[in-house]
Design a protein around this motif. Structure first.
Motif, short mmCIF file in Angstrom:
data_model
loop_
_atom_site.label_atom_id
_atom_site.label_comp_id
_atom_site.label_asym_id
_atom_site.label_seq_id
_atom_site.Cartn_x
_atom_site.Cartn_y
_atom_site.Cartn_z
N ARG A 85 0.83 -1.21 0.00
CA ARG A 85 0.00 0.00 0.00
C ARG A 85 0.85 1.26 0.00
O ARG A 85 0.45 2.29 -0.52
N TYR A 90 -3.45 6.07 -2.82
CA TYR A 90 -4.86 5.70 -2.62
C TYR A 90 -5.66 6.95 -2.28
O TYR A 90 -5.33 7.65 -1.33
N LEU B 103 -11.84 7.36 7.71
CA LEU B 103 -10.52 7.63 8.27
C LEU B 103 -9.71 6.34 8.36
O LEU B 103 -8.54 6.30 7.99
N ASP B 105 -10.28 3.57 6.73
CA ASP B 105 -10.08 3.04 5.39
C ASP B 105 -8.92 3.73 4.68
O ASP B 105 -8.05 3.08 4.11
N SER B 106 -8.90 5.06 4.76
CA SER B 106 -7.83 5.75 4.04
C SER B 106 -6.50 5.53 4.74
O SER B 106 -5.47 5.39 4.09
N LYS B 108 -5.58 2.87 6.32
CA LYS B 108 -5.16 1.53 5.94
C LYS B 108 -4.67 1.55 4.49
O LYS B 108 -3.65 0.95 4.16
N GLY B 109 -5.42 2.26 3.66
CA GLY B 109 -5.11 2.30 2.24
C GLY B 109 -3.79 2.97 1.91
O GLY B 109 -3.15 2.63 0.93
N ILE B 110 -3.37 3.94 2.74
CA ILE B 110 -2.08 4.56 2.45
C ILE B 110 -0.95 3.82 3.14
O ILE B 110 0.20 4.21 3.04
N GLY B 111 -1.28 2.74 3.85
CA GLY B 111 -0.22 1.86 4.33
C GLY B 111 0.15 2.00 5.81
O GLY B 111 1.30 1.86 6.17
N LEU B 112 -0.85 2.29 6.66
CA LEU B 112 -0.57 2.26 8.09
C LEU B 112 -0.81 0.83 8.61
O LEU B 112 -1.72 0.15 8.17
N THR B 113 0.02 0.39 9.56
CA THR B 113 -0.20 -0.91 10.17
C THR B 113 -1.34 -0.78 11.18
O THR B 113 -1.72 0.34 11.55
#
Lengths: 375, 206
Positions: A85, A90, B103, B105-106, B108-113
């Motif tokens: 990701r 995104y 919040l 979703d985004s 997670k989508g930008i790559g937070l664990t």
């Protein structure tokens, strides 16, 4: 921790027989789709058609039940989802800016988690703000609630670009904006799309947006892919009723922006071309015999000259050759935008233009006939 | 003079008792709820337990501790802690779970664990709610600390009960007035603190 992107450029994204269901309802059913590197692929369909699910399977926010999703040939399941990701931008409709962080904190969040130092983050953030046309000085320290919807969406895009990912996934990014603002952001996005040079998968339910932005459009219905093609292909060769309904091909004029000169030209055969050194009086007879209102000559300069019938009449038997009375005319390549071609015709006060396919003249574009054809 | 020294002593004891218990409540509740983010079973267990304790009258909670743990300061702390668990748990839970799905979703989508989402998205979002829970718990702790005098917790409660048994109005007032004052003080100071700590974006919404 220094982060290495999983891929620096996208060759292709492939979804092969991908299926995802929730209970006994299919969200996506046996879908095959290839996105080529560098293109903007639109996924369009009604709500519940599976377009968002398809998008989210690319960055593993949703895992398919069966089938394979691969980027540059590598199965995405083999990548760590977080690293995957971070290698993919995104953007979603609701943007999802964190309300307790200012603009700079939001855009720089991933950079900070990646261990960039403060100065470098600030530099990157101003670069990105400039890119989305927001002056860094006045926006860096604002909070999301102090921004308009359009500004928030720009910040959302800037955040998605923070890691300079080669691939962007966008889920109805302009969907929540009012129509005027939406058009404006679409126009801007069209421009920056070229600068970005990224592969983009873009979900929308707005066919005009799809045709305006998309290189290719994939139409989805009922969890399945119905047709993929360029806007022109969908308009002129819809594979079924649903596609023609969605692209609204009976009212093509609405999509004129997507049309090329080729789609609306009259084809041209060699009978229209006469010898440049032919005397006017002979040409007149030939044209009248063939029923031509206009003819063309190849000039020595390599350009094409226009010979309207009335000019030939006027020249009469003055002994002038066609070269002497030929007029210059507008020339468009066959893949030029129809809309721009018409605009230029109108500006020049011309009603016709020659269409070139490569070097060869292939057709004529008549502004009045185009409009008749469209309406 | 003897009386005022006694009152001061009792007030300090009272404070110490109530806030040791409150602190214990926070230390138990917040991690429990954070862990609940990972397990739905734990989440429902924690919620059910704290709802149950809330449904039982305070007096019964205090009483039931005696046969289990005995009397004195520690049992008193445990009784108060059990009683204040719910407002903290419930508010923390609400704060952590009622986050705009966009919040999460985004993020997670930008790559937070998962952990980074809790740290950077859920917790900051939950602060105002957690704070409101702690405020309520603090006032609750103050009033239950009076009851725990019955099981040897000491403090202002002891004075009040002594006064009641001896029909000593002065002693009753010497015990109750500081309790009321503490309650008012808590309410006021927490409100000021709350206003200071609330992020700008939340003030504008209301």
């Amino acid at each position: 921790m220094k982060f290495k992107k999983l891929f620096n450029r996208i060759e292709s994204i492939k979804l092969e027989s991908v299926t995802k269901s929730y209970g006994d309802r299919f969200a996506v059913r046996d879908l095959d789709l290839e996105v080529r590197g560098g293109e903007l692929m639109i996924l369009i369909g009604r709500s519940g058609s599976g377009k968002t699910t398809t998008l989210r399977m690319i960055n593993r926010l949703i895992e398919p039940d069966s089938g394979r999703v691969s980027i540059n040939g590598a199965n995405v399941e083999d990548f760590d989802p977080v690293r995957l990701r971070r290698s993919i931008g995104y953007v979603i409709q609701n943007i999802g800016l964190l309300p307790h962080l200012n603009v700079s904190g939001n855009i720089g969040l991933i950079l900070k988690l990646e261990g960039w130092d403060q100065a470098k983050i600030r530099e990157r953030v101003s670069e990105l703000l400039n890119f989305v046309s927001l002056p860094p000085k006045s926006f860096m320290d604002r909070y999301p609630h102090q921004l308009s919807g359009g500004q928030q969406q720009r910040i959302g895009l800037a955040r998605a670009l923070a890691m300079d990912p080669p691939l962007l996934l966008m889920d109805e990014p302009f969907g929540a904006l009012d129509p005027l603002l939406r058009t404006q952001l679409q126009d801007e996005f069209c421009k920056i799309k070229k600068e970005l040079g990224k592969t983009i998968v873009f979900v929308t339910h707005d066919i005009n947006e799809a045709f305006k932005l998309g290189d290719r459009v994939a139409i989805m219905d009922n969890a399945s892919l119905v047709q993929v093609g360029t806007p022109e292909e969908l308009i002129f060769e819809p594979s079924n009723e649903l596609v023609s309904e969605i692209v609204d091909s009976k009212r093509k004029y609405r999509h004129m922006e997507a049309l090329k000169v080729r789609d609306m030209m009259q084809s041209l055969d060699s009978g229209y071309f006469l010898e440049g050194n032919m005397p006017a009086e002979i040409a007149l007879r030939k044209m009248v015999d063939a029923g031509l209102e206009v003819a063309f000559v190849f000039k020595e300069s390599g350009t094409v000259g226009k010979i309207p019938l009335n000019e030939v009449l006027k020249a009469g038997n003055t002994g002038k050759s066609l070269n002497d009375i030929s007029k210059s005319l507008l020339v468009f390549p066959a893949d030029a935008s129809l809309f721009e071609a018409l605009t230029q015709l109108k500006e020049e006060g011309e009603s016709m233009a020659l269409v070139l396919g490569g070097e060869m003249p292939v057709g004529l574009l008549f502004s009045d006939r185009v409009l008749q054809g469209l309406v | 003079m003897v009386i005022s020294a006694e009152i001061l002593q009792a007030t300090l004891e009272h404070f110490f008792l109530a806030y040791t218990a409150l602190l214990a409540g926070i230390i138990v509740a917040v991690p429990l709820v954070l862990l609940s983010l990972y397990s739905e079973r734990l989440a429902s267990l924690v919620m059910k337990f704290s709802n149950l304790v809330q449904a039982v009258p305070s007096f019964a909670v205090v009483a039931v501790v005696v046969p289990l743990i005995g009397i004195g300061f520690t049992p008193a702390v445990i009784a108060i802690m059990l009683r204040v668990l719910l407002p903290i748990v419930k508010n923390t839970y609400i704060g952590l779970f009622n986050v705009d799905p966009a919040l999460i979703d985004s993020a997670k989508g930008i790559g937070l664990t998962e952990f980074q989402i809790i740290r950077n998205v859920r917790l900051p979002n939950a602060y105002p709610a957690i704070f409101a829970g702690v405020k309520f718990a603090a006032i609750l702790a103050n009033s239950i600390a009076v009851l725990t005098a019955l099981i040897g917790g000491g403090g202002l409660g002891s004075m009040i009960f002594e006064g009641l048994t001896n029909f000593n109005t002065a002693k009753i007032l010497a015990g109750t007035l500081p309790v009321i004052a503490i309650a008012l003080f808590l309410d006021f100071s927490f409100s000021v603190l709350e206003h200071r700590l609330t992020p700008e974006y939340l003030k504008n919404e209301t």
